[in-house]
Design an enzyme around this catalytic site. Structure first.
Site, PDB file in Angstrom:
ATOM      1  N   ASP A   1     -25.224  29.656 -29.699  1.00  0.00           N
ATOM      2  CA  ASP A   1     -23.963  29.184 -29.125  1.00  0.00           C
ATOM      3  C   ASP A   1     -23.966  27.671 -28.897  1.00  0.00           C
ATOM      4  O   ASP A   1     -23.216  27.163 -28.064  1.00  0.00           O
ATOM      5  CB  ASP A   1     -23.677  29.898 -27.800  1.00  0.00           C
ATOM      6  CG  ASP A   1     -23.218  31.338 -28.002  1.00  0.00           C
ATOM      7  OD1 ASP A   1     -23.132  31.783 -29.163  1.00  0.00           O
ATOM      8  OD2 ASP A   1     -22.969  32.018 -26.988  1.00  0.00           O
TER       9      ASP A   1
ATOM     10  N   HIS B   1     -25.699  24.476 -23.641  1.00  0.00           N
ATOM     11  CA  HIS B   1     -24.984  25.719 -23.333  1.00  0.00           C
ATOM     12  C   HIS B   1     -25.777  26.478 -22.278  1.00  0.00           C
ATOM     13  O   HIS B   1     -25.229  26.911 -21.254  1.00  0.00           O
ATOM     14  CB  HIS B   1     -24.823  26.536 -24.612  1.00  0.00           C
ATOM     15  CG  HIS B   1     -24.121  27.847 -24.416  1.00  0.00           C
ATOM     16  ND1 HIS B   1     -22.802  27.937 -24.018  1.00  0.00           N
ATOM     17  CD2 HIS B   1     -24.555  29.128 -24.558  1.00  0.00           C
ATOM     18  CE1 HIS B   1     -22.461  29.216 -23.927  1.00  0.00           C
ATOM     19  NE2 HIS B   1     -23.496  29.951 -24.241  1.00  0.00           N
TER      20      HIS B   1
ATOM     21  N   HIS C   1     -20.603  33.386 -32.646  1.00  0.00           N
ATOM     22  CA  HIS C   1     -19.275  33.955 -32.406  1.00  0.00           C
ATOM     23  C   HIS C   1     -18.297  33.541 -33.502  1.00  0.00           C
ATOM     24  O   HIS C   1     -18.438  32.481 -34.117  1.00  0.00           O
ATOM     25  CB  HIS C   1     -18.710  33.488 -31.059  1.00  0.00           C
ATOM     26  CG  HIS C   1     -19.474  33.984 -29.877  1.00  0.00           C
ATOM     27  ND1 HIS C   1     -19.174  35.170 -29.247  1.00  0.00           N
ATOM     28  CD2 HIS C   1     -20.537  33.448 -29.214  1.00  0.00           C
ATOM     29  CE1 HIS C   1     -20.012  35.342 -28.234  1.00  0.00           C
ATOM     30  NE2 HIS C   1     -20.846  34.310 -28.194  1.00  0.00           N
TER      31      HIS C   1
ATOM     32  N   ASP D   1     -24.798  38.738 -23.896  1.00  0.00           N
ATOM     33  CA  ASP D   1     -24.156  39.093 -25.164  1.00  0.00           C
ATOM     34  C   ASP D   1     -24.992  38.681 -26.371  1.00  0.00           C
ATOM     35  O   ASP D   1     -24.568  38.863 -27.519  1.00  0.00           O
ATOM     36  CB  ASP D   1     -22.741  38.502 -25.250  1.00  0.00           C
ATOM     37  CG  ASP D   1     -22.723  36.988 -25.284  1.00  0.00           C
ATOM     38  OD1 ASP D   1     -23.586  36.357 -24.646  1.00  0.00           O
ATOM     39  OD2 ASP D   1     -21.837  36.422 -25.964  1.00  0.00           O
ATOM     40  N   HIS D   2     -26.206  38.164 -26.106  1.00  0.00           N
ATOM     41  CA  HIS D   2     -27.156  37.877 -27.184  1.00  0.00           C
ATOM     42  C   HIS D   2     -28.465  38.644 -27.018  1.00  0.00           C
ATOM     43  O   HIS D   2     -29.308  38.605 -27.917  1.00  0.00           O
ATOM     44  CB  HIS D   2     -27.447  36.376 -27.239  1.00  0.00           C
ATOM     45  CG  HIS D   2     -26.284  35.568 -27.719  1.00  0.00           C
ATOM     46  ND1 HIS D   2     -26.215  35.022 -28.980  1.00  0.00           N
ATOM     47  CD2 HIS D   2     -25.112  35.253 -27.109  1.00  0.00           C
ATOM     48  CE1 HIS D   2     -25.050  34.394 -29.122  1.00  0.00           C
ATOM     49  NE2 HIS D   2     -24.370  34.515 -28.001  1.00  0.00           N
TER      50      HIS D   2
ATOM     51  N   HIS E   1     -30.983  32.360 -26.831  1.00  0.00           N
ATOM     52  CA  HIS E   1     -30.808  32.047 -25.408  1.00  0.00           C
ATOM     53  C   HIS E   1     -30.605  33.342 -24.626  1.00  0.00           C
ATOM     54  O   HIS E   1     -30.454  34.412 -25.212  1.00  0.00           O
ATOM     55  CB  HIS E   1     -29.657  31.061 -25.189  1.00  0.00           C
ATOM     56  CG  HIS E   1     -28.295  31.561 -25.562  1.00  0.00           C
ATOM     57  ND1 HIS E   1     -27.914  31.837 -26.861  1.00  0.00           N
ATOM     58  CD2 HIS E   1     -27.185  31.819 -24.802  1.00  0.00           C
ATOM     59  CE1 HIS E   1     -26.657  32.231 -26.890  1.00  0.00           C
ATOM     60  NE2 HIS E   1     -26.189  32.237 -25.650  1.00  0.00           N
TER      61      HIS E   1
ATOM     62  N   HIS F   1     -28.270  34.670 -22.555  1.00  0.00           N
ATOM     63  CA  HIS F   1     -27.021  35.343 -22.194  1.00  0.00           C
ATOM     64  C   HIS F   1     -27.006  36.789 -22.691  1.00  0.00           C
ATOM     65  O   HIS F   1     -27.458  37.089 -23.797  1.00  0.00           O
ATOM     66  CB  HIS F   1     -25.818  34.583 -22.741  1.00  0.00           C
ATOM     67  CG  HIS F   1     -25.502  33.342 -21.964  1.00  0.00           C
ATOM     68  ND1 HIS F   1     -24.688  32.337 -22.446  1.00  0.00           N
ATOM     69  CD2 HIS F   1     -25.886  32.946 -20.713  1.00  0.00           C
ATOM     70  CE1 HIS F   1     -24.596  31.377 -21.535  1.00  0.00           C
ATOM     71  NE2 HIS F   1     -25.305  31.716 -20.482  1.00  0.00           N
TER      72      HIS F   1
END
Length: 255
Positions: A133, A114, A171, A60-61, A56, A58
């Site tokens: 996530d 998400h 995570h 942080d990915h 996805h 985001h």
């Protein structure tokens, strides 16, 4: 030859994971939270990065993609519905599509909720799933761009994978998830056993994933929203599973 995986940490609490095909030498990074830990993992394993499989959009990915692609000239595969929000994409995929990493063959599963276009990757021959996530051990992602009904359907898809499927999530949230889950099902014996296992792993400095789908089905309240006793305990007897899920997710948001 069976797939190999290598798990490592990124950023504050992100997991990175490499998926390696020993037959061809191909290696995929599942997402790219940041470049340096991926490079360190490649150096430690001696593997060559050929692909990045994105779950996805985001940051942080995805924020390590540019640096890794510039260095390794790797292919970047991303969800079709989110490709416009992810840089350096070479190929887009959606529900039912096949992704190959060397000789390894994976199936794309749409798992929105998400984010609106979140996907997961399932490699059936090796019983491996990479779920970003959407699903965490004893938890699930926040419902940010979707709605509870959408997220419940996504979790149900993952729950339907073979029981012995090992899944990797984005995570390390397991201990915190367990603390919350005990408020929902304080008498769940499978949850108590998982809590004990996680305490030992954490004390030893080891990650709490991968976990199996079978273990999650028994202990993760977010996968148990269609359990009649659980619904009754929340005052939602007879309600649709997605409404029970929504109540659990809202309680987690406030926890």
């Amino acid at each position: 030859m069976p797939a190999q995986t290598y798990l490592f940490t990124c950023l504050t609490d992100n997991f990175g994971v490499l998926l390696h095909d020993p037959e061809s030498g191909a290696t995929a990074s599942i997402d790219a939270p940041e470049a340096a830990p991926v490079e360190a993992a490649l150096h430690k394993t001696g593997w060559r990065l050929t692909d990045i499989l994105v779950t996805h959009h985001h940051a942080d990915h995805t924020q390590g993609i540019g640096e890794l692609k510039a260095r390794h000239k790797c292919r970047v595969v991303a969800p079709h519905a989110e490709a416009a929000r992810i840089a350096h994409v070479d190929e887009t995929v959606a529900e039912g599509d096949t992704v190959r990493v060397g000789a390894l063959s994976g199936r794309v599963i749409d798992t929105p909720g998400h984010t609106a276009g979140h996907i997961s990757y399932f490699f059936p021959a090796d019983k491996l799933a990479f779920v970003g996530d959407t699903l965490f051990s004893i938890g699930c992602g926040r419902v940010i761009e979707g709605n509870p009904e959408m997220m419940w359907r996504s979790l149900a898809k993952l729950r339907d994978l073979p029981d012995d499927t090992r899944f990797y999530c984005g995570h390390e949230y397991t201990q915190a998830n367990i603390r919350f889950a005990k408020t929902i099902e304080p008498d769940n014996k499978a949850l108590a056993a998982r809590a004990e296992e996680v305490a030992k792993l954490t004390a030893a400095g080891k990650p709490t994933i991968p976990a199996t789908i079978a273990a999650e089905k028994a202990a993760n309240p977010f996968l148990r929203a269609d359990n009649a006793e659980l619904a009754k305990s929340l005052g939602l007897a007879g309600s649709p599973a997605w409404k029970v899920f929504a109540e659990i997710r809202e309680r987690k948001n406030r926890f």
